[in-house]
Motif scaffolding. Structure first.
Motif, mmCIF file in Angstrom:
data_model
loop_
_atom_site.group_PDB
_atom_site.id
_atom_site.type_symbol
_atom_site.label_atom_id
_atom_site.label_comp_id
_atom_site.label_asym_id
_atom_site.label_seq_id
_atom_site.Cartn_x
_atom_site.Cartn_y
_atom_site.Cartn_z
ATOM 1 N N GLN A 200 -48.269 6.169 33.059
ATOM 2 C CA GLN A 200 -46.819 6.349 32.554
ATOM 3 C C GLN A 200 -46.766 7.217 31.485
ATOM 4 O O GLN A 200 -45.941 7.952 31.097
ATOM 5 N N GLY A 201 -48.203 7.316 30.756
ATOM 6 C CA GLY A 201 -48.217 8.097 29.643
ATOM 7 C C GLY A 201 -48.190 9.541 30.250
ATOM 8 O O GLY A 201 -47.573 10.661 29.586
ATOM 9 N N LEU A 202 -48.813 9.954 31.438
ATOM 10 C CA LEU A 202 -48.687 11.233 32.080
ATOM 11 C C LEU A 202 -47.120 11.546 32.122
ATOM 12 O O LEU A 202 -46.777 12.814 31.997
ATOM 13 N N PHE A 203 -46.571 10.644 32.887
ATOM 14 C CA PHE A 203 -45.152 11.018 33.133
ATOM 15 C C PHE A 203 -44.475 11.248 32.004
ATOM 16 O O PHE A 203 -43.462 11.942 32.137
ATOM 17 N N GLY A 204 -44.741 10.615 31.090
ATOM 18 C CA GLY A 204 -43.894 10.722 29.538
ATOM 19 C C GLY A 204 -44.268 12.104 29.148
ATOM 20 O O GLY A 204 -43.420 12.745 28.792
ATOM 21 N N VAL A 205 -45.474 12.674 29.282
ATOM 22 C CA VAL A 205 -45.789 14.000 28.719
ATOM 23 C C VAL A 205 -45.208 14.974 29.442
ATOM 24 O O VAL A 205 -44.688 15.937 28.980
ATOM 25 N N ILE A 206 -45.170 14.720 30.894
ATOM 26 C CA ILE A 206 -44.316 15.746 31.612
ATOM 27 C C ILE A 206 -42.982 15.881 31.512
ATOM 28 O O ILE A 206 -42.379 16.799 31.266
ATOM 29 N N LEU A 207 -42.192 14.822 30.955
ATOM 30 C CA LEU A 207 -40.624 14.707 30.533
ATOM 31 C C LEU A 207 -40.726 15.544 29.191
ATOM 32 O O LEU A 207 -39.842 16.041 28.935
ATOM 33 N N VAL A 208 -41.494 15.042 28.303
ATOM 34 C CA VAL A 208 -41.426 15.838 27.220
ATOM 35 C C VAL A 208 -41.503 17.287 27.212
ATOM 36 O O VAL A 208 -40.805 18.103 26.619
ATOM 37 N N VAL A 209 -42.705 17.801 27.952
ATOM 38 C CA VAL A 209 -43.019 19.284 28.092
ATOM 39 C C VAL A 209 -41.826 19.833 29.010
ATOM 40 O O VAL A 209 -41.306 20.953 28.567
ATOM 41 N N ALA A 210 -41.541 19.175 29.862
ATOM 42 C CA ALA A 210 -40.175 19.859 30.642
ATOM 43 C C ALA A 210 -38.828 19.766 29.825
ATOM 44 O O ALA A 210 -38.261 21.042 29.471
ATOM 45 N N ALA A 211 -38.857 18.904 28.737
ATOM 46 C CA ALA A 211 -37.700 19.076 27.936
ATOM 47 C C ALA A 211 -37.813 20.083 26.908
ATOM 48 O O ALA A 211 -36.703 20.759 26.502
ATOM 49 N N VAL A 212 -38.956 20.233 26.282
ATOM 50 C CA VAL A 212 -39.141 21.423 25.359
ATOM 51 C C VAL A 212 -39.223 22.828 25.993
ATOM 52 O O VAL A 212 -38.351 23.710 25.705
ATOM 53 N N LEU A 213 -39.690 22.868 27.408
ATOM 54 C CA LEU A 213 -39.519 24.239 27.797
ATOM 55 C C LEU A 213 -38.277 24.562 28.664
ATOM 56 O O LEU A 213 -37.980 25.683 28.470
ATOM 57 N N ALA A 214 -37.412 23.426 28.740
ATOM 58 C CA ALA A 214 -35.954 23.741 29.333
ATOM 59 C C ALA A 214 -35.058 23.831 28.185
ATOM 60 O O ALA A 214 -33.879 24.093 28.334
ATOM 61 N N GLY A 215 -35.409 23.589 27.009
ATOM 62 C CA GLY A 215 -34.615 23.859 25.771
ATOM 63 C C GLY A 215 -33.810 22.747 25.613
ATOM 64 O O GLY A 215 -32.641 23.126 25.042
ATOM 65 N N ILE A 216 -34.069 21.598 26.059
ATOM 66 C CA ILE A 216 -33.006 20.263 25.939
ATOM 67 C C ILE A 216 -32.616 19.940 24.424
ATOM 68 O O ILE A 216 -33.697 19.676 23.665
ATOM 69 N N PRO A 217 -31.381 19.807 23.956
ATOM 70 C CA PRO A 217 -31.171 19.623 22.649
ATOM 71 C C PRO A 217 -31.674 18.163 22.432
ATOM 72 O O PRO A 217 -31.789 17.313 23.036
ATOM 73 N N ALA A 218 -32.372 17.853 21.102
ATOM 74 C CA ALA A 218 -32.977 16.758 20.594
ATOM 75 C C ALA A 218 -31.567 15.469 20.638
ATOM 76 O O ALA A 218 -31.908 14.538 21.088
ATOM 77 N N ILE A 219 -30.429 16.009 20.351
ATOM 78 C CA ILE A 219 -29.274 15.057 20.315
ATOM 79 C C ILE A 219 -29.068 14.433 21.730
ATOM 80 O O ILE A 219 -28.487 13.308 21.870
ATOM 81 N N ALA A 220 -29.279 15.376 22.704
ATOM 82 C CA ALA A 220 -29.020 14.697 24.254
ATOM 83 C C ALA A 220 -30.232 13.623 24.525
ATOM 84 O O ALA A 220 -29.845 12.903 25.106
ATOM 85 N N LEU A 221 -31.321 13.790 23.846
ATOM 86 C CA LEU A 221 -32.308 12.765 24.350
ATOM 87 C C LEU A 221 -32.308 11.690 23.477
ATOM 88 O O LEU A 221 -33.317 10.823 23.332
#
Length: 301
Positions: A125-146
């Motif tokens: 689950q830590g690996l999955f969490g890192v994948i989501l965080v990296v994907a959010a950063v690379l995709a430029g997802i706004p912090a407020i949406a998260l």
């Protein structure tokens, strides 16, 4: 600043969700297999009742001559099986007093399974969490949406209050399910419950924070906050859908566990929408899990 790539992040989110549900189904099958093996072991451990013809010969109920008594042990050797026990005094001893190497090995395997399962949960689950965080950063997802734009002590306090309230509601839900005779499987919790201080440190300080952080990032931030911001969908509709997925992901807890977990997910989703804070739901989620392990630890011991 480039526009957020909502589609790429959504694809990664759905991929992680599918993998998580598949792993949950595998865990459910594993626990079901262990329950079946335990049932077989209990049957095998029962004494074997000899129903062979040799045993039947000791219980001869054919009519005997009138001069003979039906309780004539000399002519009817009913006591022969007793001689077998006399010739083997070890069999007469109390089995509880004997040290069974198989039991000791089973206990060692159980301890190893608990530690390995904790590490497996934390790493996966830590690996999955890192994948989501990296994907959010690379995709430029706004912090407020998260829901990570800001973190305050007020949000932390709200999370604590919410977590305690949800724990009480969760316990009442489990008791209600027991009263209605709805199956609630706690085999996974029993497997994860440590039997040492080091194990508790790993559970409370490592595995549970990772689980709470990842699941809230997936089921609340990604499936509600991001989809609502990126596609203009109703957050309350997304809350219902994410809560269903959250319940299915906990299928290893049985029908009652699915119902209770789905309701818990719905409350956490509502809290995320109202507060807009990931911290609130992560703290609440962690407290529910931690209190459940601590309170029910005596049931496993």
């Amino acid at each position: 600043m480039p526009a957020p790539n909502w589609n790429a992040f959504t694809a990664v989110t759905l991929f992680v969700l599918v993998i998580l549900i598949a792993l949950a189904r595998a865990s459910q099958a594993m626990l079901a297999g262990e329950d079946d093996q335990s049932a077989v072991s209990e049957i095998d451990s029962k004494p074997d009742l000899d129903t062979s013809s040799e045993s039947e010969s000791h219980l001869n109920f054919e009519p005997q001559p009138e001069s003979e008594s039906y309780l004539d042990f000399e002519s009817h050797p009913v006591s022969e099986p007793q001689s077998d026990f006399e010739s083997n005094p070890d069999e007469q001893s109390n089995p509880d007093e004997q040290s069974n190497p198989e039991d000791e090995q089973s206990n060692q395997e159980y301890e190893m399974t608990t530690k390995m399962l904790l590490l497996n949960v934390a790493l996966s689950q830590g690996l999955f969490g890192v994948i989501l965080v990296v994907a959010a950063v690379l995709a430029g997802i706004p912090a407020i949406a998260l829901g990570v734009e800001s973190a305050t002590l007020l949000q932390f306090g709200v999370g604590i209050i919410l977590g305690i309230a949800l724990f009480v509601a969760n316990e009442l839900g489990q008791r209600g399910a027991d009263a209605l005779d709805i199956d609630y499987e706690d085999g996974l919790r029993e497997l994860l419950t440590p039997d040492s201080i080091r194990g508790w440190v790993l559970l409370l300080g490592g595995a549970l924070p990772i689980i709470a952080g990842f699941e809230e990032l997936l089921f609340r931030s990604a499936l509600i906050g991001v989809l609502a911001s990126g596609y203009g969908l109703s957050p309350w509709l997304l809350a219902v859908l994410s809560s269903v997925a959250f319940a299915v992901g906990h299928g290893a807890q049985g029908p009652a566990g699915i119902i209770v977990t789905g309701a818990l997910g719905g409350v956490l989703a509502a809290a995320f929408i109202i507060t807009g804070s990931l911290l609130v739901v992560v703290v609440a989620h962690y407290l529910v899990n931690a209190l459940e392990f601590v309170v029910h630890a005596r049931d496993v011991a």
